[in-house]
Design a protein around this motif. Structure first.
Motif, PDB file in Angstrom:
ATOM      1  N   GLY A 197      -2.001   4.036  -6.733  1.00  0.00           N
ATOM      2  CA  GLY A 197      -2.883   3.264  -5.870  1.00  0.00           C
ATOM      3  C   GLY A 197      -2.278   2.852  -4.540  1.00  0.00           C
ATOM      4  O   GLY A 197      -2.935   2.163  -3.752  1.00  0.00           O
ATOM      5  N   ARG A 198      -1.055   3.272  -4.261  1.00  0.00           N
ATOM      6  CA  ARG A 198      -0.395   2.930  -3.003  1.00  0.00           C
ATOM      7  C   ARG A 198      -0.175   4.198  -2.175  1.00  0.00           C
ATOM      8  O   ARG A 198       0.064   5.269  -2.737  1.00  0.00           O
ATOM      9  CB  ARG A 198       0.942   2.234  -3.265  1.00  0.00           C
ATOM     10  N   THR A 199      -0.227   4.041  -0.871  1.00  0.00           N
ATOM     11  CA  THR A 199      -0.134   5.186   0.029  1.00  0.00           C
ATOM     12  C   THR A 199       1.239   5.224   0.684  1.00  0.00           C
ATOM     13  O   THR A 199       1.747   4.205   1.179  1.00  0.00           O
ATOM     14  CB  THR A 199      -1.217   5.108   1.117  1.00  0.00           C
ATOM     15  N   TYR A 200       1.822   6.412   0.702  1.00  0.00           N
ATOM     16  CA  TYR A 200       3.154   6.608   1.274  1.00  0.00           C
ATOM     17  C   TYR A 200       3.135   7.803   2.235  1.00  0.00           C
ATOM     18  O   TYR A 200       2.229   8.637   2.212  1.00  0.00           O
ATOM     19  CB  TYR A 200       4.198   6.867   0.185  1.00  0.00           C
ATOM     20  N   ALA A 201       4.168   7.870   3.066  1.00  0.00           N
ATOM     21  CA  ALA A 201       4.420   9.034   3.912  1.00  0.00           C
ATOM     22  C   ALA A 201       5.661   9.744   3.384  1.00  0.00           C
ATOM     23  O   ALA A 201       6.488   9.141   2.689  1.00  0.00           O
ATOM     24  CB  ALA A 201       4.646   8.608   5.363  1.00  0.00           C
ATOM     25  N   TYR A 202       5.798  11.011   3.705  1.00  0.00           N
ATOM     26  CA  TYR A 202       6.991  11.733   3.248  1.00  0.00           C
ATOM     27  C   TYR A 202       8.099  11.712   4.305  1.00  0.00           C
ATOM     28  O   TYR A 202       9.215  12.167   4.046  1.00  0.00           O
ATOM     29  CB  TYR A 202       6.647  13.177   2.870  1.00  0.00           C
ATOM     30  N   TRP A 203       7.830  11.176   5.490  1.00  0.00           N
ATOM     31  CA  TRP A 203       8.852  11.122   6.521  1.00  0.00           C
ATOM     32  C   TRP A 203       9.848   9.995   6.252  1.00  0.00           C
ATOM     33  O   TRP A 203       9.536   8.994   5.617  1.00  0.00           O
ATOM     34  CB  TRP A 203       8.204  10.895   7.888  1.00  0.00           C
ATOM     35  N   GLY A 204      11.054  10.160   6.803  1.00  0.00           N
ATOM     36  CA  GLY A 204      12.055   9.116   6.685  1.00  0.00           C
ATOM     37  C   GLY A 204      11.688   7.889   7.502  1.00  0.00           C
ATOM     38  O   GLY A 204      10.725   7.889   8.279  1.00  0.00           O
TER      39      GLY A 204
END
Length: 521
Positions: free
Chosen positions: A100-107
């Motif tokens: 249910g949480r949104t993330y990015a794959y960038w550092g």
């Protein structure tokens, strides 16, 4: 003014004076220094303005709005609260949704440098992608100019020195990494910073190798750059970690490796860079664990939002079958980066190797380009270095073992890109650390060798032609890059590149623009 400075001749001689103006020791020198500083500042402003025009197509707005430009602002806001999430509205289709949480794959590097915005009222809503990108470009150029100046200092004056330095300076400023990737996007911003951090690392490595000295402070600075790169673009960071790690292993094991006392003496000097490398790796591990539940996983495509779309239904299957990196892709990777004949139609299909691409590769992004067109000068210089290392051996002008190990480490990101499931134009940045270090070392060996012999007419003409081709090729590549749709060419131009670019040209002529295409990685 000290006797050492006077003997060096760097600041010139004191004025002789006359009856109206008695001699003032150091007056002319101070004036020349001030003039030189003003000239350098003016040069930097003009160069920065030129890069800004290339990057933004001449925008007068210092904060142009960029698609997904609020991603790192949002990430910075979450970081100050101890979270690695990003706002779904900021990251849109590039989001990874887990529990249910949104993330990015960038550092987090590009988010960390935006944290000062949070101290300014309304700063978190300001898109600084363009300014950040320009800063990274200028930093990378500055490090490369320092590397070039270092080579110039390390060799005596000779008949060919001025000529070689002029054409290499032109290539550093006007071709390759500074000019071939001028498309304003957050994808490119990350690559700009990865390239800048790597250029700083290359300068440190070059200084170590040319001086054959490896002081702890310099190695620690290189470790900091490697750690920052790991938290900006992991593939670049892996290469810098590998290069520095191999170098430190070599320093530990050389010079009487059988002596326990000698080994003990060298360990304290390497402790600081080791601690720095471990600390940045720990930061990356904590972020990975917070995002994916595993400190060793930098991205988990099971949660990639794009993969849930019907048009990308084959991507998870391809990823599961062949993996994110596979050596079966190397032959096509070599063609993609060096000889882009894959864009040619063949056998009734719009693209050569269409079925092979479709089976193994998720993204083959336009524009078609080649390092042979954008960076031929540094390729020639790298070739000269390799020839020297293979032929000189014990009589090498640079430390053979350490040079080989550092270059092997820097080759790791390029190797990964040749094996990657996605081949994007911006991924070419991963080849530049190897090209730059090899090119500067190659220039050094040529300058040292020409003390006793002149450049052949063929090599001299080839270097001039390579510099011109690189400058023209880089600018042409960036012009085509600006109008090329992001994503796989198989989807964005199913009828082939000729028809695809013709359609883009017609759309722009009619003032319709080009439709938004979901970008690939």
């Amino acid at each position: 003014m000290t006797p050492d400075v006077l003997r060096s001749g760097r600041l010139g001689s004191a004025p002789s004076g006359n009856r109206f103006f008695p001699p003032v020791p150091g007056a002319v020198s101070a004036g020349r220094i001030a003039l030189a500083r003003f000239g350098f500042l003016l040069f930097a402003v003009v160069l920065g303005a030129y890069y800004w025009v290339l990057l933004t197509s001449g925008s007068r707005n210092p904060f142009p709005v960029v698609p997904l430009g609020m991603v790192f602002n949002s990430m910075a806001e979450h970081l100050v609260h101890g979270s690695f999430e990003v706002s779904p509205s900021a990251i849109d289709f590039e989001g990874f949704v887990r529990d249910g949480r949104t993330y990015a794959y960038w550092g987090i590097f590009c988010a960390a440098i935006r944290m000062p915005l949070l101290l300014i009222p309304g700063g978190s809503g300001t898109d600084v992608t363009a300014l950040s990108s320009l800063t990274a470009i200028m930093a990378g150029v500055w490090f490369n100019l320092r590397s070039l100046a270092l080579v110039a200092r390390m060799v005596p004056d000779g008949r060919e020195k001025g000529f070689l330095l002029v054409i290499c300076t032109a290539a550093v400023l006007m071709s390759g990494a500074p000019t071939a990737f001028m498309r304003l996007s957050i994808y490119q911003e990350i690559c700009f910073w990865a390239g800048a951090l790597a250029a700083g690392f290359v300068y440190g490595a070059l200084r170590c190798l040319l001086e054959n000295r490896y002081p702890s402070g310099r190695l620690t600075w290189m470790a900091i750059l490697a750690g920052l790169a790991l938290n900006a673009r992991v593939s670049t960071g892996v290469g810098l970690y590998a290069a520095l790690g191999l170098l430190m292993v070599s320093l530990l094991l050389t010079r009487d490796p059988a002596s326990r006392a000698a080994l003990t003496r060298r360990l304290p000097g390497l402790s600081a860079p080791l601690i720095v490398l471990a600390a940045f790796a720990l930061v990356a591990g904590v972020i990975n664990y917070g995002r994916w539940g595993n400190p060793l996983v930098f991205v988990d495509f099971r949660y990639y939002g794009i993969y849930a779309e019907a048009s990308h239904a084959d991507n998870p299957i391809r990823l599961h079958t062949y993996g994110a990196f596979n050596i079966q892709r190397i032959p096509f990777g070599l063609l993609y980066y060096f000889l882009p004949i894959w864009i040619l139609p063949l056998g009734g299909q719009a693209f050569m190797f269409h079925d092979w691409q479709n089976r193994l590769i998720e993204v083959t992004e336009l524009p078609p380009s080649s390092f042979l067109l954008t960076d031929p000068l540094f390729i020639i210089l790298l070739g000269c270095l390799m020839w020297h290392l293979l032929s000189a051996r014990r009589r090498s002008l640079v430390p053979l073992a350490n040079t080989t190990l550092v270059m092997a480490g820097l080759a790791a990101p390029a190797f990964l890109m040749l094996c990657a499931i996605a081949m994007c134009y911006r991924y070419r940045i991963e080849f530049y650390p190897l090209l730059e270090l090899g090119g500067f070392l190659g220039l050094y060996t040529i300058l040292r060798q020409q003390e006793s012999m002149n450049l052949s007419r063929l090599l001299r003409s080839g270097l001039i032609a390579a510099a011109i081709i690189g400058i023209l090729g880089s600018h042409a590549a960036t012009a085509v890059y600006k109008i090329s749709p992001l994503g796989s060419a198989l989807r964005t131009m199913p009828d082939g590149v000729v028809e695809g670019y013709k359609s883009i040209a017609m759309s722009r002529t009619r003032g319709m623009g080009v439709g938004v295409v979901t970008p690939g990685r």
